[in-house]
Design an enzyme around this catalytic site. Structure first.
Site, PDB file in Angstrom:
ATOM      1  N   SER A  98      71.014  75.006 109.787  1.00  0.00           N
ATOM      2  CA  SER A  98      70.704  73.879 110.332  1.00  0.00           C
ATOM      3  C   SER A  98      71.359  74.126 111.597  1.00  0.00           C
ATOM      4  CB  SER A  98      71.002  72.503 109.717  1.00  0.00           C
ATOM      5  OG  SER A  98      70.637  72.768 108.358  1.00  0.00           O
ATOM      6  N   CYS A 105      46.759  70.925 106.474  1.00  0.00           N
ATOM      7  CA  CYS A 105      47.330  70.512 106.144  1.00  0.00           C
ATOM      8  C   CYS A 105      47.560  69.605 105.039  1.00  0.00           C
ATOM      9  CB  CYS A 105      47.653  69.326 107.254  1.00  0.00           C
ATOM     10  SG  CYS A 105      46.688  67.752 107.505  1.00  0.00           S
ATOM     11  N   TYR A 151      71.435  61.472 111.785  1.00  0.00           N
ATOM     12  CA  TYR A 151      69.517  61.287 111.325  1.00  0.00           C
ATOM     13  C   TYR A 151      68.718  61.767 109.524  1.00  0.00           C
ATOM     14  CZ  TYR A 151      69.708  66.232 112.855  1.00  0.00           C
ATOM     15  OH  TYR A 151      70.182  67.378 112.951  1.00  0.00           O
ATOM     16  N   CYS A 152      70.272  62.255 108.974  1.00  0.00           N
ATOM     17  CA  CYS A 152      70.729  62.632 107.632  1.00  0.00           C
ATOM     18  C   CYS A 152      70.002  61.629 106.641  1.00  0.00           C
ATOM     19  CB  CYS A 152      71.344  62.977 107.334  1.00  0.00           C
ATOM     20  SG  CYS A 152      71.871  63.057 105.672  1.00  0.00           S
ATOM     21  N   ASP A 203      62.931  65.932  96.892  1.00  0.00           N
ATOM     22  CA  ASP A 203      64.233  64.942  97.443  1.00  0.00           C
ATOM     23  C   ASP A 203      64.591  63.860  99.187  1.00  0.00           C
ATOM     24  OD1 ASP A 203      63.845  67.263  99.655  1.00  0.00           O
ATOM     25  OD2 ASP A 203      65.532  67.939  99.477  1.00  0.00           O
TER      26      ASP A 203
END
Length: 387
Positions: free
Chosen positions: A122, A323, A21-22, A274
């Site tokens: 992670s 949010c 999933y990167c 990013d």
């Protein structure tokens, strides 16, 4: 110039893992022609010097990747040395690194302890969940190596938090994930929803829906509240409390503007976020332009305006102050229109409705403690992006 922090990518998208999933791996297509990317010393020094020439109370460096540890210990020692050389008298320097933790050794942990790095690791939960998507390039599991890295950090008493990507591997098991992280010695958690689409705008098989995200967060809340509220800090929940108590937004996705960070690629190219490291979002190169010029550029101001261009339904939503329309990435997946409701909106509403009473009670407790101590209690900061 308004305060900002820098997210430095010293090895670009290079990584010793190949997580399914990167989101950052495609960046390698922007910088072809070399097998290993590495920020030159001249770029590193200029990044630090130019940033410390700006007027900041705290100079915040976030070292990310790819896998930033691939840059090597000597690189980070040089970074610290340059920080010492150029820091303004009385200013504070903060370093945080986001890593997959598989390369952490006793030497790395000692370095992080010596220079007080905050380390984000992670970790997606129990072995089966973590190893479903977080694999090496030869498709080997990685959880054992991650836990070994955590052991080194704990041995050196390095403060660390866990960053958990919530994907189809773990989204249905919030309590199991939470309990596993506690047992692993993690008391600062951050949970990141895995959102990704193919070229046709269809959700990728590993990504989650908004409703799944809402169920996961409520499951984590039930595992945490009320017995663990003083023992475990969860960045997602700290963000809600900060917004309710003080109108602060420590997590950028819930802020009114996207102006608090900039990304610096290994060669000095600068981007606003990013999630948006693409040619059309490149603001320029720090080796050729000043921070003032880059942050006043037309591309940057246009990018900032998009966050405020929310859906009409958001304007009347009771949860808007919590949010602010969510991250642009979760709004631009459909026709590149910032006014599209976030794909996570249904889940966020479910979560905020379900937890309203609990958060209100926590606000009362915090208020009481502030009155007792006669000083504000800080909220826990956390890294926000998956490695």
């Amino acid at each position: 110039m308004s305060p900002f922090s820098v997210l430095v990518k010293p090895v670009s998208a290079d990584c010793n893992l190949c997580c399914t999933y990167c989101y950052y791996l495609p960046v390698s297509d922007l910088y072809p022609g070399t097998v290993h990317h590495s920020m030159p010393e001249s770029v590193l020094e200029h990044v630090i010097k130019s940033y410390m020439d700006t007027d900041q109370a705290v100079y915040q460096f976030y070292w990310q990747g790819g896998e930033p540890c691939l840059a090597g210990l000597d690189f980070f020692q040089k970074a610290v040395d340059f920080q010492k050389k150029y820091v303004r008298p009385g200013a504070v320097v903060s370093n945080a690194i986001q890593t997959n933790a598989t390369l952490i050794t006793d030497e790395w942990a000692a370095f992080f302890a010596r220079y007080r790095f905050l380390v984000g690791c992670s970790l997606d939960g129990p072995k089966k969940m973590h190893n479903q998507y977080r694999l090496t390039r030869t498709e080997k599991p990685t959880q054992k190596a991650v836990c070994r890295g955590l052991d080194f950090l704990q041995r050196h008493r390095v403060p660390f938090n866990t960053l958990t990507v919530v994907s189809q591997a773990n989204v249905d098991h919030p309590r199991a994930v939470y309990q596993f992280l506690k047992q692993a010695g993690a008391y600062y958690h951050q949970y990141i929803p895995c959102t990704a689409w193919d070229s046709q705008g269809r959700l990728q098989p590993y990504a989650i829906t908004g409703r799944q995200w809402g169920r996961f967060l409520t499951g984590i809340f039930d595992a945490w509240y009320p017995k663990d509220t003083d023992a475990v800090c969860i960045g997602n929940f700290d963000a809600v409390l900060a917004a309710k108590m003080d109108g602060m937004h420590p997590v950028c996705s819930a802020a009114k503007s996207c102006n608090r960070h900039v990304v610096i690629e290994y060669n000095g190219d600068v981007y606003p976020c990013d999630f948006f490291v693409t040619p059309v979002h490149c603001l320029g190169n720090i080796m050729k332009s000043s921070w003032k010029t880059l942050r006043k550029s037309g591309r940057y101001t246009a990018f900032l305006r998009r966050k405020a261009d929310i859906n009409a339904a958001c304007s009347t939503c009771e949860f808007l102050p919590l949010c602010w329309g969510d991250c642009l990435r979760n709004r631009l997946y459909q026709n590149n229109d910032a006014r599209t409701l976030s794909c996570l909106c249904p889940g966020l509403k479910t979560f905020l409705t379900y937890t309203r009473e609990g958060f209100d009670q926590l606000c009362r407790v915090i208020t009481s403690r502030r009155l007792h101590l006669r000083r504000p209690l800080p909220f826990t900061g956390n890294l926000e992006k998956p490695c």
